[in-house]
Write a protein that holds these residues in place. Structure first.
Motif, PDB file in Angstrom:
ATOM      1  N   ALA A 119     -35.828  71.141  -4.378  1.00  0.00           N
ATOM      2  CA  ALA A 119     -35.356  70.981  -5.430  1.00  0.00           C
ATOM      3  C   ALA A 119     -34.410  69.337  -4.995  1.00  0.00           C
ATOM      4  N   LEU A 120     -33.377  69.614  -3.172  1.00  0.00           N
ATOM      5  CA  LEU A 120     -32.841  68.707  -3.378  1.00  0.00           C
ATOM      6  C   LEU A 120     -33.732  67.293  -3.210  1.00  0.00           C
ATOM      7  N   ARG A 121     -35.102  67.344  -2.649  1.00  0.00           N
ATOM      8  CA  ARG A 121     -36.599  66.162  -2.490  1.00  0.00           C
ATOM      9  C   ARG A 121     -36.335  65.932  -3.770  1.00  0.00           C
ATOM     10  N   LYS A 122     -36.742  66.759  -4.582  1.00  0.00           N
ATOM     11  CA  LYS A 122     -37.635  66.133  -5.827  1.00  0.00           C
ATOM     12  C   LYS A 122     -36.032  65.566  -6.925  1.00  0.00           C
ATOM     13  N   ASN A 123     -35.226  65.977  -6.469  1.00  0.00           N
ATOM     14  CA  ASN A 123     -33.678  65.202  -6.995  1.00  0.00           C
ATOM     15  C   ASN A 123     -33.972  63.440  -6.287  1.00  0.00           C
ATOM     16  N   TYR A 124     -33.764  63.602  -5.342  1.00  0.00           N
ATOM     17  CA  TYR A 124     -33.633  62.503  -4.397  1.00  0.00           C
ATOM     18  C   TYR A 124     -34.867  61.533  -4.683  1.00  0.00           C
ATOM     19  N   GLN A 125     -35.811  62.125  -4.757  1.00  0.00           N
ATOM     20  CA  GLN A 125     -37.108  61.277  -5.648  1.00  0.00           C
ATOM     21  C   GLN A 125     -37.197  60.425  -6.724  1.00  0.00           C
ATOM     22  N   GLN A 126     -36.129  61.541  -7.828  1.00  0.00           N
ATOM     23  CA  GLN A 126     -36.071  61.044  -9.618  1.00  0.00           C
ATOM     24  C   GLN A 126     -34.778  60.348  -9.279  1.00  0.00           C
ATOM     25  N   GLU A 127     -33.685  60.275  -8.820  1.00  0.00           N
ATOM     26  CA  GLU A 127     -33.037  59.106  -8.209  1.00  0.00           C
ATOM     27  C   GLU A 127     -33.264  58.174  -7.873  1.00  0.00           C
ATOM     28  N   VAL A 128     -34.264  57.969  -6.969  1.00  0.00           N
ATOM     29  CA  VAL A 128     -35.190  56.759  -6.592  1.00  0.00           C
ATOM     30  C   VAL A 128     -35.965  55.891  -7.129  1.00  0.00           C
ATOM     31  N   GLU A 129     -36.407  57.140  -8.387  1.00  0.00           N
ATOM     32  CA  GLU A 129     -37.673  56.929  -9.453  1.00  0.00           C
ATOM     33  C   GLU A 129     -36.649  55.805 -10.494  1.00  0.00           C
ATOM     34  N   PHE A 152     -44.816  55.931  -2.901  1.00  0.00           N
ATOM     35  CA  PHE A 152     -46.052  55.575  -2.274  1.00  0.00           C
ATOM     36  C   PHE A 152     -44.223  54.788  -1.427  1.00  0.00           C
ATOM     37  N   ILE A 153     -43.619  54.373  -2.435  1.00  0.00           N
ATOM     38  CA  ILE A 153     -41.830  53.439  -0.909  1.00  0.00           C
ATOM     39  C   ILE A 153     -42.010  54.777  -0.201  1.00  0.00           C
ATOM     40  N   LEU A 154     -41.512  56.345  -0.755  1.00  0.00           N
ATOM     41  CA  LEU A 154     -41.090  57.118   0.242  1.00  0.00           C
ATOM     42  C   LEU A 154     -40.933  57.226   1.743  1.00  0.00           C
ATOM     43  N   HIS A 155     -42.772  57.767   1.127  1.00  0.00           N
ATOM     44  CA  HIS A 155     -44.092  58.090   2.423  1.00  0.00           C
ATOM     45  C   HIS A 155     -43.813  56.778   3.328  1.00  0.00           C
ATOM     46  N   GLY A 185     -45.316  43.285  -1.780  1.00  0.00           N
ATOM     47  CA  GLY A 185     -46.811  44.379  -1.997  1.00  0.00           C
ATOM     48  C   GLY A 185     -46.401  44.334  -3.774  1.00  0.00           C
ATOM     49  N   LEU A 186     -45.120  45.147  -4.039  1.00  0.00           N
ATOM     50  CA  LEU A 186     -45.113  45.086  -4.900  1.00  0.00           C
ATOM     51  C   LEU A 186     -44.870  43.957  -5.899  1.00  0.00           C
ATOM     52  N   LEU A 187     -43.737  42.975  -4.994  1.00  0.00           N
ATOM     53  CA  LEU A 187     -43.665  42.037  -5.772  1.00  0.00           C
ATOM     54  C   LEU A 187     -44.826  40.964  -5.879  1.00  0.00           C
ATOM     55  N   GLY A 188     -45.457  40.826  -4.973  1.00  0.00           N
ATOM     56  CA  GLY A 188     -45.849  39.464  -5.428  1.00  0.00           C
ATOM     57  C   GLY A 188     -44.717  38.268  -4.441  1.00  0.00           C
ATOM     58  N   ARG A 189     -46.224  37.676  -4.336  1.00  0.00           N
ATOM     59  CA  ARG A 189     -44.986  36.707  -2.931  1.00  0.00           C
ATOM     60  C   ARG A 189     -44.053  35.621  -4.294  1.00  0.00           C
ATOM     61  N   ASN A 190     -44.135  35.485  -5.181  1.00  0.00           N
ATOM     62  CA  ASN A 190     -44.151  33.936  -6.224  1.00  0.00           C
ATOM     63  C   ASN A 190     -42.408  35.016  -6.673  1.00  0.00           C
ATOM     64  N   ARG A 191     -42.744  36.252  -6.647  1.00  0.00           N
ATOM     65  CA  ARG A 191     -40.787  36.612  -7.795  1.00  0.00           C
ATOM     66  C   ARG A 191     -40.012  36.508  -6.601  1.00  0.00           C
TER      67      ARG A 191
END
Length: 191
Positions: A119-129, A152-155, A185-191
């Motif tokens: 539950a703690l891991r799931k909660n952390y993932q939800q907060e990061v999301e 993907f980021i957390l892994h 990778g997430l934002l592209g070089r132009n951002r």
């Protein structure tokens, strides 16, 4: 969680043992041997081998949560917030490589507190999301799958300790390279 001096020593030796043999293959007798004491003497300081695994798993999880709460309350621009999140999470992982290895691979052996930890891991993932979604929204970026992006980021961050040999690259160099790959990778070089 405040550990007494003897418990801290037990934890340090247990981390070495769990990393070397894996949690399931490590016994209290093995731990006592490494500490040069009798196995029965260990029980004056610990409830069980599982308690040590709890110290490891819940301890790292608390570090992640503490840093996330600080990041969420900053007034930084969205991209800087994402950069700070990656930096802080990765710093915890890299300064505790053996602990992170145990946290990432052995948590499923928790018995008494397994559901609490899940539950703690799931909660952390939800907060990061939620943080990532807020950043994407603020920047008007398209986010097709917040859950996949977060996982993907957390892994990537949680397993980064595995990719680098000790003493070859500094933590700063590793941190910079992973941040660059993730952000571009997430934002592209132009951002």
């Amino acid at each position: 969680m405040e550990l007494r001096e003897k418990q801290q020593k037990i934890l340090e030796v247990a981390i070495e043992l769990f990393k070397e043999k894996g949690y399931p293959a490590s016994s209290v007798r093995d731990l006592a041997t490494k500490l040069n004491i009798k196995a029965a003497s260990l029980y004056a300081h610990i409830r069980s081998k599982e308690e040590i695994l709890e110290w490891i798993c819940f301890g790292v999880a608390q570090e992640f949560f503490d840093e996330l709460q600080v990041i969420k309350t900053t007034n930084l621009p969205p991209k800087e917030k994402l950069n700070l999140f990656i930096d802080k999470h990765l710093s915890i992982v890299l300064k505790n490589r053996d602990v992170t290895h145990i946290y990432s691979n052995e948590w499923k052996h928790l018995e008494e507190r397994l559901s609490e930890f899940v539950a703690l891991r799931k909660n952390y993932q939800q907060e990061v999301e939620q943080l990532i979604s807020e950043i994407y929204t603020a920047e008007n970026w398209e986010l097709k799958s917040p859950t996949f992006t977060t996982r993907f980021i957390l892994h990537t961050l949680n397993n980064s300790y595995f990719w680098f040999k000790r003493n070859i690259e500094s933590t700063d160099e590793i941190n910079a390279e992973i941040k660059e790959k993730l952000l571009y990778g997430l934002l592209g070089r132009n951002r």
